[in-house]
Design an enzyme around this catalytic site. Structure first.
Site, PDB file in Angstrom:
ATOM      1  N   ASP A   1      57.308 -13.900  -9.607  1.00 51.30           N
ATOM      2  CA  ASP A   1      56.821 -14.541  -8.362  1.00 51.30           C
ATOM      3  C   ASP A   1      57.899 -15.278  -7.583  1.00 51.30           C
ATOM      4  O   ASP A   1      57.569 -16.082  -6.711  1.00 51.30           O
ATOM      5  CB  ASP A   1      55.677 -15.520  -8.662  1.00 51.30           C
ATOM      6  CG  ASP A   1      54.426 -14.825  -9.158  1.00 51.30           C
ATOM      7  OD1 ASP A   1      54.392 -13.581  -9.125  1.00 51.30           O
ATOM      8  OD2 ASP A   1      53.496 -15.519  -9.585  1.00 51.30           O
TER       9      ASP A   1
ATOM     10  N   ASP B   1      46.181 -19.762 -17.313  1.00 57.62           N
ATOM     11  CA  ASP B   1      46.989 -19.682 -16.095  1.00 57.62           C
ATOM     12  C   ASP B   1      47.257 -21.057 -15.498  1.00 57.62           C
ATOM     13  O   ASP B   1      48.217 -21.230 -14.740  1.00 57.62           O
ATOM     14  CB  ASP B   1      46.277 -18.839 -15.032  1.00 57.62           C
ATOM     15  CG  ASP B   1      46.148 -17.396 -15.439  1.00 57.62           C
ATOM     16  OD1 ASP B   1      47.106 -16.833 -15.987  1.00 57.62           O
ATOM     17  OD2 ASP B   1      45.063 -16.819 -15.221  1.00 57.62           O
TER      18      ASP B   1
END
Length: 604
Positions: free
Chosen positions: A323, A541
């Site tokens: 990311d 997460d």
């Protein structure tokens, strides 16, 4: 310093055209079992070929009624001999090859696929592709390419992928490449290291679950996952967790010249990391000398350990900075991302990491490219390709410095959408890609996205391979569609047909309804080096409640996308779809693990 151009690479078949894979035509005749319509589609790909042997991969698609078992048959026409296979029970009688399902992959729903099938064979004279296939006695038919790869590798793989069951070889196989040789696909012919700490955690979780679901959960421990080096302290080990050298020592004890072992490592500590979110914010900041610390305190110590000659028989696969570069494509309105862009911290940090890692032949480098739900739009895709090309210009050896790209890291986008295969299809006078769920993004799944990305770089490096994280993108369970919708309303049609059950594709935090996806598999599709589990299933997460501090990693914070009662900040019309009671990112999340096992597809 030895330049990367000196690497010894073994070439693989990399054709991207449709003709690179043999796809058999479908037939609607016959029935097995009684009253069940059988229709099938078979792809047969010669992945590697050498002087006297070859590796082929096979995918079966069920286009008829659901199967409870399957029996694939085809004939060799060039005198080829089966040596050993995986993913099924293989045998050969005369020219006929038969593959029957294993106990764990016999059930195939309508529209489902059987992947992970492959074999090693021998040939002499010629190696034509079979021209006819049957499944459960029904002919699939069709034609495919008869010409194998024109540039064979100098040596073949020594064993089939070890992440799937294997047969017993009927003849001795050629020797593997010398230790340290940089092969084209590190997963072929290698065992993949399993983190014993994760294995123990899964086994404990399975015992807590108990019953039939607990037995299925225990099977998760059979599959390898990546080791995340998400802070400087993780290199040496902290909080009772093993350090990098500890893992490599264990892996090296399992490796030999005849049995290379793959170790998967996530490089993940850029300054201003996770700049557009908060759940996985890192320890280093650009404003606090983070760029120097990244080089000297993070990358350099990792590289120093990897250079130890004790690890020469390992194939060390690195997934570089999830990311990071994608945030420079879409999120420059976020101050932390704008700072990473203006200072060059992300680009220059990745260039430094790659240039250090690439100095060893047994290190493999895959750059993270987010996922189709992020970069799939034409403008995002093209801008991302341009950014990566500019970044790659700073690599010693250019594109040859890396082995490929990894997509869907820790995300949920399906490998394929079996009932939504054409984004330009018109329903109710509108294209499918214009539905609310896709918002004009034509990339519905990770396989299409990965192959499109690879095609964008193929002209500059035919060695480039793609890796897809399938740890949580299975989307099985009772809510999984079994057929395409018959509705003429576009949004109803898409919502009833898609297997991705998120309310919005932007949902990324502990998504309700998700399931474990395809098992780790080497070379499942032409151009794809492997399906892997980068994200260990069962690790959170991000924390679902504000105000909770992780004492071992206080930089990780609450992100509103992890709020189970919140709305998506990508589109406030939709909920976050996040699970409640989640711990901080990377911490074990028992409720999520149970859900992922329950909704696994294929089922565990």
């Amino acid at each position: 310093m030895r330049l990367v151009s000196g690497r010894t690479r073994l070439h693989k078949a990399t054709a991207l055209a449709a003709g690179a894979i043999m796809t058999a035509g479908l037939s609607l005749v016959g029935a097995t079992p009684a009253n069940a319509a059988v229709a099938c589609d078979v792809s047969y790909q010669i992945a590697n070929q050498w002087d006297s042997g070859f590796q082929a991969n096979i995918t079966i698609r069920n286009l008829g009624d659901a199967w409870t078992s399957w029996d694939l048959r085809f004939n060799f026409t060039g005198g080829q001999q089966l040596q050993q296979g995986w993913g099924g029970r293989w045998s050969q009688s005369g020219t006929e090859v038969q593959v029957q399902n294993e106990s764990w992959n016999g059930s195939v729903p309508s529209g489902g696929t059987v992947t992970g099938l492959g074999f090693l064979g021998s040939w002499s004279g010629s190696n034509p592709v079979p021209t006819s296939f049957t499944v459960n006695g029904v002919t699939c038919g069709g034609e495919g390419p008869s010409t194998p790869p024109t540039t064979p590798p100098s040596t073949p793989p020594s064993t089939p992928p070890t992440s799937t069951p294997t047969g017993t070889p009927t003849t001795s196989l050629p020797p593997p490449p010398p230790p340290g040789t940089h092969v084209d696909n590190p997963y072929i012919g290698a065992t993949v290291y399993r983190n014993p700490d994760y294995v123990a955690r899964v086994e404990q979780a399975a015992q807590e679950i108990g019953g039939t679901l607990g037995a299925a959960a225990a099977r998760v421990a059979q599959y390898p996952t990546a080791i995340w080096l998400d802070r400087i302290a993780a290199i040496e080990g902290s909080g009772g967790n093993r350090g990098l050298r500890d893992h490599l020592d264990l892996a090296a004890s399992q490796a030999s010249e005849d049995n290379p072992v793959v170790v998967q490592i996530v490089i993940y500590d850029l300054p201003n990391r996770d700049c557009a979110a908060a759940a996985s914010n890192g320890e280093l900041l650009i404003s606090q000398d983070g760029e120097r610390r990244y080089r000297e305190e993070y990358i350099d110590p990792i590289v120093s350990i990897l250079r130890d000659p004790a690890y020469r028989n390992l194939r060390i696969v690195t997934f570089v900075e999830p990311d990071s570069l994608p945030n420079l494509v879409t999120n420059l309105d976020t101050p932390a991302c704008a700072e990473a862009n203006s200072t060059g911290a992300y680009v220059e940090g990745i260039q430094y990491a790659v240039n250090q890692l690439t100095q060893q032949d047994n290190v493999y480098i895959y750059l993270d490219i987010a996922h189709s739900g992020w970069l799939g739009w034409d403008n995002n895709f093209n801008d991302a390709v341009s950014l990566y090309r500019r970044t790659i210009q700073g690599f010693d050896g250019g594109l040859q410095a890396i082995d490929g790209f990894v997509t869907n890291t820790a995300n949920y986008t399906p490998l394929e959408e079996p009932f939504l295969t054409n984004p330009n299809l018109t329903v109710g006078g509108q294209q499918v890609r214009s539905a609310n769920f896709y918002e004009w993004n034509p990339m519905f799944d990770e396989l299409d996205f990965a192959l499109a990305w690879r095609n964008a770089f193929a002209s500059g490096g035919s060695h480039i391979g793609m890796i897809i994280d399938t740890s949580r993108n299975g989307w099985g369970g009772p809510d999984r569609p079994t057929s395409v919708s018959s509705s003429n309303d576009l949004n109803t049609y898409v919502n009833q047909s898609r297997i991705d059950r998120r309310p919005h594709r932007g949902g990324w935090c502990n998504q309700i309804g998700a399931g474990i996806g395809e098992r780790p598999t080497a070379a499942p599709v032409s151009g794809i080096d492997a399906y892997v589990w980068v994200k260990p299933p069962g690790e959170s997460d991000g924390v679902s409640q504000d105000g909770i501090i992780d004492p071992d990693d206080p930089n990780k914070r609450f992100d509103a996308m992890c709020d189970p009662n919140g709305q998506s900040h990508y589109n406030s019309a939709y909920p976050t779809n996040a699970m409640p009671d989640a711990p901080h990112a990377g911490r074990w999340f028992q409720a999520q693990f149970e859900m992922l096992v329950r909704n696994a597809y294929p089922a565990l």
